[in-house]
Design an enzyme around this catalytic site. Structure first.
Site, PDB file in Angstrom:
ATOM      1  N   ARG A 108       0.822  -1.218   0.000  1.00 28.98           N
ATOM      2  CA  ARG A 108       0.000   0.000   0.000  1.00 28.98           C
ATOM      3  C   ARG A 108       0.855   1.267   0.000  1.00 28.98           C
ATOM      4  O   ARG A 108       0.518   2.248  -0.642  1.00 28.98           O
ATOM      5  CB  ARG A 108      -0.933   0.013   1.219  1.00 28.98           C
ATOM      6  CG  ARG A 108      -1.960  -1.092   1.207  1.00 28.98           C
ATOM      7  CD  ARG A 108      -2.836  -1.019   2.439  1.00 28.98           C
ATOM      8  NE  ARG A 108      -3.769   0.069   2.307  1.00 28.98           N
ATOM      9  CZ  ARG A 108      -5.066  -0.082   2.029  1.00 28.98           C
ATOM     10  NH1 ARG A 108      -5.575  -1.278   1.873  1.00 28.98           N
ATOM     11  NH2 ARG A 108      -5.851   0.951   1.912  1.00 28.98           N
ATOM     12  N   TYR A 214      -0.598 -13.049  -1.587  1.00 34.39           N
ATOM     13  CA  TYR A 214      -0.125 -12.664  -2.921  1.00 34.39           C
ATOM     14  C   TYR A 214       1.162 -11.858  -2.754  1.00 34.39           C
ATOM     15  O   TYR A 214       1.397 -11.258  -1.712  1.00 34.39           O
ATOM     16  CB  TYR A 214      -1.184 -11.852  -3.695  1.00 34.39           C
ATOM     17  CG  TYR A 214      -1.736 -10.625  -3.007  1.00 34.39           C
ATOM     18  CD1 TYR A 214      -1.147  -9.370  -3.168  1.00 34.39           C
ATOM     19  CD2 TYR A 214      -2.863 -10.709  -2.193  1.00 34.39           C
ATOM     20  CE1 TYR A 214      -1.678  -8.242  -2.550  1.00 34.39           C
ATOM     21  CE2 TYR A 214      -3.393  -9.588  -1.568  1.00 34.39           C
ATOM     22  CZ  TYR A 214      -2.791  -8.357  -1.758  1.00 34.39           C
ATOM     23  OH  TYR A 214      -3.315  -7.251  -1.133  1.00 34.39           O
ATOM     24  N   ASP A 292     -14.474   4.901   0.939  1.00 36.25           N
ATOM     25  CA  ASP A 292     -15.062   4.319   2.154  1.00 36.25           C
ATOM     26  C   ASP A 292     -15.993   5.290   2.879  1.00 36.25           C
ATOM     27  O   ASP A 292     -16.861   4.870   3.640  1.00 36.25           O
ATOM     28  CB  ASP A 292     -13.950   3.883   3.123  1.00 36.25           C
ATOM     29  CG  ASP A 292     -13.364   2.527   2.745  1.00 36.25           C
ATOM     30  OD1 ASP A 292     -13.715   1.996   1.676  1.00 36.25           O
ATOM     31  OD2 ASP A 292     -12.546   1.999   3.522  1.00 36.25           O
TER      32      ASP A 292
HETATM   33  C1  LIG Z   1      -8.092  -6.452   4.993  1.00 32.44           C
HETATM   34  C2  LIG Z   1      -8.430  -5.514   3.902  1.00 32.44           C
HETATM   35  C3  LIG Z   1      -7.941  -5.760   2.640  1.00 32.44           C
HETATM   36  C4  LIG Z   1      -8.265  -4.920   1.580  1.00 32.44           C
HETATM   37  N1  LIG Z   1      -7.781  -5.209   0.354  1.00 32.44           N
HETATM   38  C5  LIG Z   1      -8.167  -4.442  -0.685  1.00 32.44           C
HETATM   39  C6  LIG Z   1      -7.705  -4.747  -2.005  1.00 32.44           C
HETATM   40  O1  LIG Z   1      -6.933  -5.689  -2.217  1.00 32.44           O
HETATM   41  N2  LIG Z   1      -8.142  -3.975  -3.036  1.00 32.44           N
HETATM   42  C7  LIG Z   1      -8.989  -2.921  -2.841  1.00 32.44           C
HETATM   43  O2  LIG Z   1      -9.381  -2.272  -3.823  1.00 32.44           O
HETATM   44  N3  LIG Z   1      -9.419  -2.597  -1.600  1.00 32.44           N
HETATM   45  C8  LIG Z   1      -9.022  -3.316  -0.517  1.00 32.44           C
HETATM   46  N4  LIG Z   1      -9.455  -2.998   0.730  1.00 32.44           N
HETATM   47  C9  LIG Z   1     -10.297  -1.807   0.924  1.00 32.44           C
HETATM   48  C10 LIG Z   1      -9.477  -0.541   0.903  1.00 32.44           C
HETATM   49  O3  LIG Z   1      -8.389  -0.643   1.801  1.00 32.44           O
HETATM   50  C11 LIG Z   1     -10.316   0.688   1.288  1.00 32.44           C
HETATM   51  O4  LIG Z   1     -11.573   0.609   0.669  1.00 32.44           O
HETATM   52  C12 LIG Z   1      -9.611   1.954   0.803  1.00 32.44           C
HETATM   53  O5  LIG Z   1      -8.376   2.108   1.459  1.00 32.44           O
HETATM   54  C13 LIG Z   1     -10.486   3.185   1.059  1.00 32.44           C
HETATM   55  O6  LIG Z   1      -9.799   4.316   0.625  1.00 32.44           O
HETATM   56  P1  LIG Z   1     -10.296   5.762   1.054  1.00 32.44           P
HETATM   57  O7  LIG Z   1      -9.330   6.709   0.411  1.00 32.44           O
HETATM   58  O8  LIG Z   1     -11.740   5.905   0.747  1.00 32.44           O
HETATM   59  O9  LIG Z   1     -10.199   5.824   2.639  1.00 32.44           O
HETATM   60  P2  LIG Z   1      -8.915   5.643   3.668  1.00 32.44           P
HETATM   61  O10 LIG Z   1      -7.915   4.799   2.982  1.00 32.44           O
HETATM   62  O11 LIG Z   1      -9.521   5.204   4.907  1.00 32.44           O
HETATM   63  O12 LIG Z   1      -8.358   7.105   3.757  1.00 32.44           O
HETATM   64  C14 LIG Z   1      -8.996   8.094   4.520  1.00 32.44           C
HETATM   65  C15 LIG Z   1      -7.981   9.195   4.818  1.00 32.44           C
HETATM   66  O13 LIG Z   1      -8.677  10.281   5.454  1.00 32.44           O
HETATM   67  C16 LIG Z   1      -7.964  10.688   6.591  1.00 32.44           C
HETATM   68  N5  LIG Z   1      -8.957  11.257   7.532  1.00 32.44           N
HETATM   69  C17 LIG Z   1      -9.896  10.581   8.225  1.00 32.44           C
HETATM   70  N6  LIG Z   1     -10.645  11.441   8.963  1.00 32.44           N
HETATM   71  C18 LIG Z   1     -10.163  12.682   8.708  1.00 32.44           C
HETATM   72  C19 LIG Z   1     -10.529  13.983   9.153  1.00 32.44           C
HETATM   73  N7  LIG Z   1     -11.540  14.168  10.024  1.00 32.44           N
HETATM   74  N8  LIG Z   1      -9.831  15.060   8.709  1.00 32.44           N
HETATM   75  C20 LIG Z   1      -8.779  14.888   7.812  1.00 32.44           C
HETATM   76  N9  LIG Z   1      -8.392  13.669   7.366  1.00 32.44           N
HETATM   77  C21 LIG Z   1      -9.085  12.578   7.793  1.00 32.44           C
HETATM   78  C22 LIG Z   1      -7.288   9.429   7.101  1.00 32.44           C
HETATM   79  O14 LIG Z   1      -6.197   9.733   7.935  1.00 32.44           O
HETATM   80  C23 LIG Z   1      -6.895   8.770   5.780  1.00 32.44           C
HETATM   81  O15 LIG Z   1      -5.646   9.237   5.323  1.00 32.44           O
HETATM   82  C24 LIG Z   1      -9.108  -3.802   1.811  1.00 32.44           C
HETATM   83  C25 LIG Z   1      -9.574  -3.519   3.093  1.00 32.44           C
HETATM   84  C26 LIG Z   1      -9.239  -4.368   4.135  1.00 32.44           C
HETATM   85  C27 LIG Z   1      -9.778  -4.080   5.487  1.00 32.44           C
END
Ligand SMILES: Cc1cc2nc3c(=O)[nH]c(=O)nc-3n(C[C@H](O)[C@H](O)[C@H](O)COP(=O)(O)OP(=O)(O)OC[C@H]3O[C@@H](n4cnc5c(N)ncnc54)[C@H](O)[C@@H]3O)c2cc1C
Length: 395
Positions: A108, A214, A292
């Site tokens: 990641r 993997y 998310d």
């Molecule tokens: C075990 C596991 C395996 C996974 N494997 C995969 C995979 O192989 N392929 C895939 O596509 N997905 C996978 N996922 C899902 C994937 O990790 C998430 O869906 C993805 O990381 C979501 O990205 P995001 O940018 O929406 O949120 P996040 O990655 O959660 O990023 C949110 C960001 O916002 C910041 N933040 C939060 N609150 C605030 C705030 N109030 N103010 C300012 N900043 C804030 C956080 O610090 C963070 O940097 C997996 C998940 C898990 C649990």
């Protein structure tokens, strides 16, 4: 509105950085607010399927991500104890032929670093925690924990499963604990016996649990994920270190390869798997959500980050397509994304049941179905997810 469109992205995860990179390409003035004091990602793997790789290509990042990727040969399902192959779908080759892009495993942090390169540091404010969002008649502003306020034409909440922006739009509501926990770790490839780890994306199905491995970082590391039922609740911190012995005990009857990967891991990250129902809407005026924050999903299809990446590209493209009308642009973005992401969310939930079947009869039926499919249509993915991989949000 005059001059460049000002957009604030809350959260510098994979989704937020993709949105920022795409918005910069469209000439927007972008500020990313990140609560953490430094940019980074946890020490674990993530897989990107062709649908997300198309976004990397459109952003000009394909070569950089391929430099840090590993391309597995096949998606293989094995039985937890014997290791018997229940199903195998060829990925390398057929996916390129069908969709013009492949399927890859990443560390990641490597993937995150490539996205950071597309978002110069002057666009990112670290240690900037969003505590509130104010939606105005025109534009919106983000209130930070230190009381300061940042106004812009549009706000994109990319702040993950516990999103503050989501709470501002939809009200406070906690995600549901699924009764499953998840463990993750990495093992140097050279620590495993030669030939023990096949160059595939391998998932082992067992009663009440599964296990995945993997390669990442060009084959230097093996990423593993253990998902298992656990009645107790744990907070969903991504940095929680679990008790190694607890995991060894949980998987003590599993195949020796699984046990060896667990035993040789550097760390044991553990957290609860949380879920939400699809939202009926996620946009209000000049504020919207992605990734998310909008549609957290269980990891059984490996699509959470892929959907966040697709969203990031789509929201920027929609803003570019509707110059001067941010609410219309964000509504159009939501309309484009909501049905697809909800479908993936629900399918991932269904997979959590099928991967962990307890009943021996149900397992036999499932395994027979897979065997039949291998015989009648070996090119089809066992999960029937061609509609996910074949989508091109950049088209
Ligand atoms: C075990 C596991 C395996 C996974 N494997 C995969 C995979 O192989 N392929 C895939 O596509 N997905 C996978 N996922 C899902 C994937 O990790 C998430 O869906 C993805 O990381 C979501 O990205 P995001 O940018 O929406 O949120 P996040 O990655 O959660 O990023 C949110 C960001 O916002 C910041 N933040 C939060 N609150 C605030 C705030 N109030 N103010 C300012 N900043 C804030 C956080 O610090 C963070 O940097 C997996 C998940 C898990 C649990």
């Amino acid at each position: 509105m005059t001059g460049k469109l000002k957009v604030t992205v809350v959260g510098a995860g994979l989704g937020g950085l993709t949105a920022a990179a795409a918005l910069l390409k469209h000439g927007c003035e972008v500020t990313v607010l990140e609560q953490a004091g430094e940019l980074g990602e946890i020490g674990a793997g993530v897989q990107l399927s062709p649908n997300a790789m198309k976004v990397m290509r459109a952003l000009g990042l394909e070569k950089a991500v391929l430099d840090v990727a590993f391309e597995p040969g096949s998606h293989v399902i094995r039985s937890w104890k014997s290791g018997r192959v229940l199903s195998s779908t060829r990925l390398k080759g057929p996916l390129h032929a069908a969709y013009g892009a492949g399927y890859y495993g990443f560390h990641r942090a490597d993937l995150h670093r490539v996205l950071q390169q597309a978002v110069p540091a002057e666009h990112v404010r670290l240690g900037a925690k969003c505590s509130k969002v104010r939606i105005g008649p025109q534009g919106a502003s983000v209130v930070l924990e230190d009381g300061s306020e940042l106004a812009s034409d549009a706000v994109v909440g990319a702040d993950g499963v516990h999103s503050v922006v989501r709470a501002a739009l939809m009200g406070e509501e906690s995600p549901r604990f699924t009764g499953n926990v998840c463990w993750r770790g990495l093992v140097p490839a050279e620590a495993m016996p030669p030939g023990a780890i096949s160059p595939d994306m391998v998932v082992w199905f067992g009663p009440g649990a599964s296990f995945i491995y993997y390669y990442v970082r060009g084959g230097k590391l093996v990423n593993w994920v253990a998902m298992c039922e656990a009645p107790e609740w744990r907070s969903e911190s991504w940095k929680f270190e679990g008790d190694r012995n607890e995991l060894i005990e949980r998987y003590k009857h599993w195949h020796p390869t699984v046990r060896e990967l667990i035993a040789k891991s550097d760390r044991y990250l553990k957290w609860a798997l949380l879920d939400r129902d699809p939202l009926p809407r996620w946009t209000q005026g000049a504020v919207t959500l992605l990734g998310d924050a909008a549609h957290p999903m269980l990891p059984y299809l490996a699509q959470g980050a892929c959907m966040a990446i697709e969203d990031g590209y789509a929201v920027a493209a929609s803003l570019a397509r509707h110059p001067g009308d941010v609410p219309a642009a964000l509504k159009a973005y939501e309309a484009e994304r909501r049905e697809r992401t909800a479908r993936v969310q629900l399918l991932a939930r269904a997979r959590s049941v099928e991967n962990h079947l307890h009943s021996p009869l149900a397992q036999v039926k499932r395994n027979f179905r897979y065997a039949l499919q291998r015989f009648t249509d070996p090119s089809k993915h066992t999960y029937k997810i061609e509609w996910i991989y074949g989508h091109d949000v950049t088209a």
